[in-house]
Design an enzyme around this catalytic site. Structure first.
Site, PDB file in Angstrom:
ATOM      1  N   ASP A  27      -0.693  -3.088  -4.132  1.00 27.69           N
ATOM      2  CA  ASP A  27      -2.000  -2.441  -4.222  1.00 27.69           C
ATOM      3  C   ASP A  27      -2.663  -2.387  -2.851  1.00 27.69           C
ATOM      4  OD1 ASP A  27      -4.186  -1.240  -5.378  1.00 27.69           O
ATOM      5  OD2 ASP A  27      -5.079  -3.107  -6.081  1.00 27.69           O
ATOM      6  N   HIS A  44       0.285   5.492   1.758  1.00 29.34           N
ATOM      7  CA  HIS A  44       1.503   5.354   0.958  1.00 29.34           C
ATOM      8  C   HIS A  44       2.743   5.293   1.859  1.00 29.34           C
ATOM      9  CE1 HIS A  44      -0.764   5.770  -2.656  1.00 29.34           C
ATOM     10  NE2 HIS A  44      -1.105   7.021  -2.440  1.00 29.34           N
ATOM     11  N   LEU A 138      20.695  -9.165  -3.656  1.00 27.20           N
ATOM     12  CA  LEU A 138      19.384  -8.968  -4.263  1.00 27.20           C
ATOM     13  C   LEU A 138      19.404  -7.805  -5.246  1.00 27.20           C
ATOM     14  CD1 LEU A 138      16.231  -9.512  -4.223  1.00 27.20           C
ATOM     15  CD2 LEU A 138      16.141  -7.718  -2.472  1.00 27.20           C
TER      16      LEU A 138
END
Length: 259
Positions: A27, A44, A138
């Site tokens: 956020d 962004h 991962l």
């Protein structure tokens, strides 16, 4: 923070007590851009750099699962121009980063109603999923067009369908039944949930899965969330006593027995 200082900070971590699964609500991109009098799209784009940073260090630290809340069901309600920019950015980023993910043994998984995404974005995403399917390091879970209420609704439909077919009795439905039909059915629940940007709410994210997760809220905006801030969250996580409904004495006794 210098590389030397970051290394010293990482040295404070107990590698035997690292979270297996970290989930992040990313956020603050828009506010980051507004503070700098830039377009939201620039926030962004800068946020993508944080995704790359946190993915790399999570892999280096041996964290097995990293789940990123990239685009929520509710985000479809944003201005059309911003949605289109985000879709373009998601597709472009996946195409660009997939070779490095393969090189670093990172496997991509997708969670959410991906059929709502533009076809070209879907293609980029699923090309990335296929290209990394053999990777064993991962696991990078990207939540796109995702919300927990959507997921739980889909799960309810799946289980109801099994009941209708007579494959399961309603009285036999357990927590395990529900968990086995979630998007995350083969993935352990998050140990740690991080939210950046200063807000302290869950925003319809992994509501079932975070029932016993440790929650960590930071005022740092996502584009500014660097390795140093991430290590702070992991250090804080390691100060928590995870009791899962037990008493401290029970947890201590179990840990002593395991040792």
């Amino acid at each position: 923070m210098s590389e030397q200082n970051l290394t010293e900070k990482i040295g404070l971590l107990d590698m035997k007590r690292m979270p297996r699964h970290v989930a992040i609500i990313m956020d603050g991109n828009g506010r980051w851009a507004r503070q700098r009098e830039r377009e939201r799209s620039e926030g962004h784009a800068e946020g993508v750099n944080s995704v790359n940073r946190i993915t790399r260090i999570s892999s280096d630290l041996g964290i097995r699962y990293l789940t990123l809340y990239a685009f929520s069901t509710e985000n479809w309600n944003r201005p059309q121009a911003e949605v289109e920019t985000l879709m373009h950015l998601i597709g472009w980023t996946i195409r660009k980063e997939t070779p490095d993910l393969v090189k670093n043994n990172v496997r991509i998984h997708l969670l959410g109603d991906t059929e709502r995404l533009p076809k070209e974005v879907q293609k980029s995403l699923y090309d990335g999923v296929r290209a990394t399917a053999h990777c064993t390091g991962l696991n990078l879970l990207l939540c796109l067009s995702y919300s927990s209420r959507w997921e739980l609704t889909q799960t309810t439909k799946l289980i109801s369908g099994l009941v209708k077919k007579g494959e399961i009795n309603p009285e036999d439905i357990t927590e395990e039944t529900i968990a086995a039909h979630l998007s995350t059915k083969d993935i352990p629940d998050p140990d740690l949930l991080i939210r950046t940007g200063g807000e302290e709410r869950i925003s319809n994210f992994l509501l079932w899965q975070i029932a016993y997760s440790e929650l960590y809220f930071t005022p740092v905006l996502w584009p500014d969330f660097d390795n140093n801030a991430y290590i702070d969250a992991l250090i804080e996580y390691q100060t928590r006593e995870r009791r899962f409904g037990k008493t401290s004495e029970q947890v201590s006794a179990t840990n002593n027995n395991n040792n």
